[in-house]
Design an enzyme around this catalytic site. Structure first.
Site, PDB file in Angstrom:
ATOM      1  N   SER A 233       0.784  -1.029   0.084  1.00 19.35           N
ATOM      2  CA  SER A 233      -0.116  -0.113  -0.175  1.00 19.35           C
ATOM      3  C   SER A 233       1.043   1.251   0.077  1.00 19.35           C
ATOM      4  CB  SER A 233      -0.766  -0.091   1.280  1.00 19.35           C
ATOM      5  OG  SER A 233      -1.514   1.343   1.376  1.00 19.35           O
ATOM      6  N   TYR A 289      -2.930  -0.678   9.853  1.00 13.15           N
ATOM      7  CA  TYR A 289      -2.816  -0.914   8.361  1.00 13.15           C
ATOM      8  C   TYR A 289      -1.697  -0.723   7.951  1.00 13.15           C
ATOM      9  CZ  TYR A 289      -3.948  -1.088   3.283  1.00 13.15           C
ATOM     10  OH  TYR A 289      -3.854  -1.477   2.179  1.00 13.15           O
TER      11      TYR A 289
END
Length: 365
Positions: A233, A289
């Site tokens: 990400s 995350y």
């Protein structure tokens, strides 16, 4: 950010010659600790007493039944994972589509098999947090195919409890979101719950590691060259880590192994529980995350050094409109799948131990 200009289309394997990023000697396997239980790397027999883990296939004796290339994609019943399955199948790869929810996984598989006319898609239920489920998948592949060629670790969760109505009301544009400048705005609608953070780490990092280690014996038997692709990400890029010391440490692959990664994750969880995330210098936008994806990048580099004969890379699919970002993204799943598919089909002299932003190799360390 320096782009190294490696591109490929979704419809063809990458045809590049790039010096591999990982050239150091293999690391020694580290001892796994107790916070999360992992399966043994060797494939074990599943429990005969459990119908859920009972095999529905046996090894094919006919050599023609063994596909030239066999792939496993995790978290594949929707979004980018589903599209990765479709694009790989279109390239002639036999794909095992896995999903935690059995009905959704079977429905997705049937859609690809019939509506998209792709008979080379197979469903197998998998919760990557569950040791027995991961072992069942490994045993199924061993007995039916005897090898694995491609593993795409796509499954992930956000690690956040969100007020979705409040989030939509903020009307945050894509550039503000992806730049990280939305962090302060999101404090009003995001809650960093301990249970959600733990589930995030157990899924995004430990789950990826659990599946990879269980399937490594089969990847080593690949007849076409093993490929491992780990979904990463933009949140993983080290410039987003406020803690300067940790940011510098994370860029030095020579000092890392799985034990040290686990120690960092334990420290993160302790700081979360004590309300010290900002004080300790952790990322404040999607903290669990972000940290999980930072260590996925590290784990990718560790594995690439340990198994130089494989092509092991991590990739940011892009800001894709999917459930994990509450459908705030701007790219389609088809666009997001191009990077993972490209890396799954790399040639033998392709890069390894690298990070890709969609189809471009990027230096983020």
């Amino acid at each position: 950010m320096r782009h190294l200009g490696l591109r490929a289309s979704a419809s063809s394997p990458c045809r590049v010659r790039v010096r591999p990023c990982a050239s150091a000697p293999p690391l020694s396997p580290s001892r796994l600790q107790q916070r999360v239980t992992f399966p043994a790397t060797a494939v074990r027999a599943t429990r005969a007493s459990s119908p859920h883990h009972r095999l529905d296939a046996v090894r094919h004796n006919d050599a023609e039944a063994i596909p030239e290339r066999l792939a496993v994609v995790t978290g594949a019943n929707k979004g980018v994972g589903l599209e990765v399955c479709r694009q790989l199948a279109l390239q002639g790869v036999t794909v095992i589509l896995t999903a935690r929810d059995e009905k959704r996984g079977k429905d997705a598989t049937e859609t690809l098999r019939h509506e998209s006319q792709l008979p080379n898609i197979i469903f197998h239920q998998l919760d990557i947090r569950d040791d027995d489920g991961v072992t069942s998948l490994a045993w199924y592949i061993k007995n039916r195919y005897g090898k694995l060629d491609i593993l795409v670790n796509n499954a992930a969760v956000s690690g956040i409890v969100a007020d979705e109505e409040g989030l939509k009301a903020l009307n945050i544009d894509a550039e503000t979101w992806t730049s990280g400048r939305a962090a302060n705005l999101l404090k009003e609608v995001f809650q960093n719950a301990n249970d959600e953070a733990l589930n995030c780490l157990n899924t995004n990092y430990y789950g990826c590691k659990r599946v990879t280690e269980a399937l490594l014996p089969l990847l080593k038997l690949s007849t076409s060259g093993a490929r491992i692709v780990n979904a990463s990400s933009l949140a993983s890029e080290l410039k987003r880590m406020p803690n300067e010391k940790l940011r510098n440490d994370l860029s030095n692959i020579d000092v890392w192994d799985e034990d040290r990664i686990e120690a960092v994750l334990n420290t993160f969880l302790e700081d979360l529980k004590s309300g010290r995330l900002e004080e300790a210098g952790w990322p404040m936008m999607l903290p669990a995350y972000s940290v999980s994806k930072m260590v996925i990048n590290l784990y990718t580099r560790i594995m690439a050094r340990r198994y130089p004969e494989m092509r092991i890379n991590c990739v940011r699919p892009g800001f894709v409109k999917t459930d994990i970002n509450w459908n705030l993204g701007v790219l389609t799943p088809e666009q997001g799948a191009r990077g993972p598919v490209m890396l799954a089909l790399l040639p033998d002299d392709g890069p390894t131990g690298c990070y890709f932003d969609q189809t471009e190799m990027v230096n983020v360390w």
